[in-house]
Design an enzyme around this catalytic site. Sequence first.
Site, mmCIF file in Angstrom:
data_model
loop_
_atom_site.group_PDB
_atom_site.id
_atom_site.type_symbol
_atom_site.label_atom_id
_atom_site.label_comp_id
_atom_site.label_asym_id
_atom_site.label_seq_id
_atom_site.Cartn_x
_atom_site.Cartn_y
_atom_site.Cartn_z
ATOM 1 N N GLY A 268 0.824 -1.204 0.000
ATOM 2 C CA GLY A 268 0.000 0.000 0.000
ATOM 3 C C GLY A 268 0.861 1.259 0.000
ATOM 4 O O GLY A 268 0.690 2.148 -0.823
ATOM 5 N N ALA A 269 1.799 1.303 0.931
ATOM 6 C CA ALA A 269 2.665 2.465 1.047
ATOM 7 C C ALA A 269 3.811 2.118 1.988
ATOM 8 O O ALA A 269 3.761 1.100 2.671
ATOM 9 C CB ALA A 269 1.892 3.666 1.589
ATOM 10 N N GLU A 271 6.780 3.763 4.840
ATOM 11 C CA GLU A 271 7.024 4.883 5.749
ATOM 12 C C GLU A 271 8.460 5.380 5.800
ATOM 13 O O GLU A 271 8.881 5.915 6.831
ATOM 14 C CB GLU A 271 6.594 4.454 7.154
ATOM 15 C CG GLU A 271 7.496 3.394 7.829
ATOM 16 C CD GLU A 271 7.012 1.965 7.722
ATOM 17 O OE1 GLU A 271 6.220 1.666 6.810
ATOM 18 O OE2 GLU A 271 7.426 1.135 8.553
ATOM 19 N N HIS A 304 -1.566 6.264 8.609
ATOM 20 C CA HIS A 304 -0.770 5.118 9.049
ATOM 21 C C HIS A 304 0.722 5.361 8.804
ATOM 22 O O HIS A 304 1.543 5.229 9.710
ATOM 23 C CB HIS A 304 -1.254 3.863 8.304
ATOM 24 C CG HIS A 304 -0.490 2.624 8.626
ATOM 25 N ND1 HIS A 304 -0.904 1.729 9.576
ATOM 26 C CD2 HIS A 304 0.664 2.135 8.123
ATOM 27 C CE1 HIS A 304 -0.029 0.747 9.652
ATOM 28 N NE2 HIS A 304 0.935 0.960 8.773
ATOM 29 N N GLU A 305 1.062 5.725 7.585
ATOM 30 C CA GLU A 305 2.488 5.901 7.257
ATOM 31 C C GLU A 305 3.060 7.078 8.031
ATOM 32 O O GLU A 305 4.194 7.017 8.496
ATOM 33 C CB GLU A 305 2.694 6.078 5.751
ATOM 34 C CG GLU A 305 2.101 4.976 4.871
ATOM 35 C CD GLU A 305 2.520 3.562 5.256
ATOM 36 O OE1 GLU A 305 3.619 3.387 5.809
ATOM 37 O OE2 GLU A 305 1.727 2.624 5.014
ATOM 38 N N HIS A 308 3.865 6.108 11.594
ATOM 39 C CA HIS A 308 5.078 5.291 11.717
ATOM 40 C C HIS A 308 6.292 6.134 12.100
ATOM 41 O O HIS A 308 7.274 5.607 12.603
ATOM 42 C CB HIS A 308 5.390 4.585 10.394
ATOM 43 C CG HIS A 308 4.807 3.204 10.277
ATOM 44 N ND1 HIS A 308 4.859 2.280 11.290
ATOM 45 C CD2 HIS A 308 4.162 2.583 9.241
ATOM 46 C CE1 HIS A 308 4.272 1.158 10.891
ATOM 47 N NE2 HIS A 308 3.845 1.315 9.659
ATOM 48 N N GLU A 327 3.681 -2.516 13.333
ATOM 49 C CA GLU A 327 2.477 -2.572 12.496
ATOM 50 C C GLU A 327 1.185 -2.634 13.306
ATOM 51 O O GLU A 327 0.250 -1.889 13.055
ATOM 52 C CB GLU A 327 2.562 -3.726 11.495
ATOM 53 C CG GLU A 327 3.662 -3.555 10.446
ATOM 54 C CD GLU A 327 3.590 -2.242 9.689
ATOM 55 O OE1 GLU A 327 2.542 -1.583 9.708
ATOM 56 O OE2 GLU A 327 4.615 -1.856 9.078
HETATM 57 ZN ZN LIG Z 1 2.730 0.000 8.453
#
Ligand SMILES: [Zn+2]
Length: 876
Positions: A268-269, A271, A304-305, A308, A327
């Site tokens: 997805g992505a 960090e 989310h990222e 992190h 996570e």
């Molecule tokens: Zn993550």
Amino acid sequence: MRDAEPKAIHLSDYRPPAWLVDKVDLDFSLHPSQTRVTSKLSLRRNPAGALGAPVVLDGDGLTLVRLAIDGKPMAGPSFEATPDRLTLAHPPADAFVLEIETLVDPTANTQLMGLYRTSSNYCTQCEPEGFRRITYYPDRPDVLSVFTTRVEADEAESPVLLGNGNLVESGKVDGTSRHYAVWHDPWPKPSYLFALVGGRLAKISDSFLTRSGREVELGIYVEHGKEARAGYAMDALKRSMRWDEEAFGREYDLDVFNIVAVSDFNMGAMENKGLNVFNDKYVLATPETATDADYSGIEGVIAHEYFHNWTGNRITCRDWFQLCLKEGLTVFRDQEFSSDERSRPVKRIADVRALKAAQFTEDQGPLAHPVRPETYREINNFYTATVYEKGAEVVRMLKTLLGEAGFRAGMDLYFERHDGEAATIEDFVASFADATGRDLSQFALWYAQSGTPVLTVSGAWDAEAGTYRLDVAQEVPPTPGQPTKKPMLIPLALGLVGPDGRDQPLALGNVPVENGVVEVSEARQSFLFTGLDARPVPSLNRGFSAPVNLVSDLTEADRVFLAAHDADPFNRFDAIQRIALEMLKTGARTGSLPATEALVTAARAILADTTLDAAFKAQALALPGEGEVARELAKDVDPDAVFAARKTLRLAMGTALEGAFATTYSAMAATGPFSPDASSAGRRALRNLSLDFLAVTGSAEGIARAKAQFEAADNMTDRITALAVLTQHEVPEREAALQAFYDRFERDALVIDKWFTLQAQIAAPGTLDRIKDLMLHPAFSLGNPNRVRSLVGAFAATNPTQFNRADGAGHEFVTDVVLTLDGKNPQVAARLLASFKTFRQLEPVRRASAERALRKVAETPGLSPDVADIATRALG
Ligand SMILES: [Zn+2]
């Protein structure tokens, strides 16, 4: 490609690194096929490492050009270099500078790990073990170093050059067409957080002022022409930054924060420190091209990222077994953010739906593993729902047990103690135990024991004494490698609902129960609730306080009552879902559906309840999916029978509630211009659910309504839902609408992904041939992970009747794609193969066909470690 039979790696074998890297200076001279990477490592013997150990650096398919120690070139037997390892058996001193030059080919890199090209841009992905595909390095998360990166490239080809940290220098390379940029990241980090990007990209800019007054320059880089689509992502980023200051006291710590959207991305992505790289699916959105689910996905992944930066980057993982440390915790944080930004109950319902669909099924099958695994062969295969979603549930339970203040005190202590370190789950749990004085040793079993606990609950009412006894038994089913389990500490939130629909006081032995949570800690336990006036109906596991399978003695009438009255919105939702699930299970087992009156009555009441928001109603009335029914049946599942039961129930509901759905459909029509906010999205969701039920009989009127909505829609949610309704019916409107949709969006790959998915989901025998044709379509590419996931992945994961065709053709097709893909992109191939994780629950004929297909994969020579690992464990 590495050794196909990689050794198992065990948590118990962890040893501290023998050598540390105090700083690393990298120099990249970007070239499409011959990128030159020079790395200067300031190596120092680790006093805590093995005595006299050689320097052993990781590599993966590398070509060494040159090696020097403290500036002096090295030759011959003083070192040993293979594509996968660089060894200095006799290091010259306890501290020295090792200079390594390698050549890498970004264009040939189809694995999308390390340095690769996407749409002619350069980009990196290093988690978990991609950095070793760039240069030799101690590529493990507990080696933290200060990185300075110089990137040089042809200025016309790559006008934009980005790296981690802050930009410290840039300029032209004299007498050439090339230019360079130097980025310095002051925060020590492991190599998996390294990133660079070079290419032709457009930028949207903004800024953020942190609580302590630091001005942060924000940039989102996208393909030229797509700048207008990044506005929502930028807004989500600024909201995330503010929220983390307020909710966790965490501020951003660099002068710049950049996000780059790329179209070829395995996950997805990512960090990377100060330079997040995103799958463009989680950045780009306009009302015309993105659904409400896309908008909320962007908000969640951006958050989310960003989160992190503290949970993952400033405090990282000691080793990959601790993946859930970053996570699970960060998923919990992004879930909390979205709950604060949107409707908390609706977000919780959506999260639990996703948890059950992905994680409970994983727990039930051969790929089950603990939130913190103790052994792995291929770490790429542990980016799972168990590590992420169940990991988040464990953090949520910690908060439930410790309360708001205790949880915050534990988090603060964790940040204070471990900032700048590579930590473990033990460190994390100890922070909470020390901050609150609570013994959390039994709770820590949630990290070690796999499988979904089953909580069996029954109640006994004593009218004379005014007491209600709740008998609770817990059992964790056996899972691979864990035949027997210990009892867990389970926070069970509950209420006792009186006949008037209100909660009765909750007291054990006349002592009020704090926060409505009792703690189940033994295999068998009884709770005696006192001071009650009337027989209550228990509302159990409120808010889904623990990720367990609950078996209770509640009757259908009790559930109808809770669906109408429960003060806990999650359990109102759950009550109606449970009524439907029990009916669907019976229907699938016997071929005939039980009477539907109770469900229809409950659904009618929910539709008419003006105190409920539309998004909640849409969730409550969406019937459990085929996957959920199959999971509940657990064995000898015939997907066709599940589909038939669900179809019959949909017909019954659609027919009985036709008037109510028609009223709702009109009432939920938009009243103003499009807005992606949660309330407007909720209205669209309820309206579209009504559209679906109104078309369920396939009547001319229902189809015409869907067609009209498809044509008139001013946003993607309404258009794609109408198209989804049409595709599930064998009507002439279907092909015409699919063609019109394609013609409208053919230039937009992310939208065409939706078009692929809808066709992959058609529950009809012609679908497999349709997919095979679509794989030859010019818009499809096996090299792009989003395309593969949207067509073949969607088929395997969300079309149970066709993937599990009785003739085995669905299984065979998917494993053939896995084998073809394995040579290009093993990670994506392995994830696709993991769709077989539920095959053991199938009835014998389909189970045998799945097993045959898996066996064929397992017996294929030259498999990647990723695919070999999944095949072996699935067959286990
Ligand atoms: Zn993550």
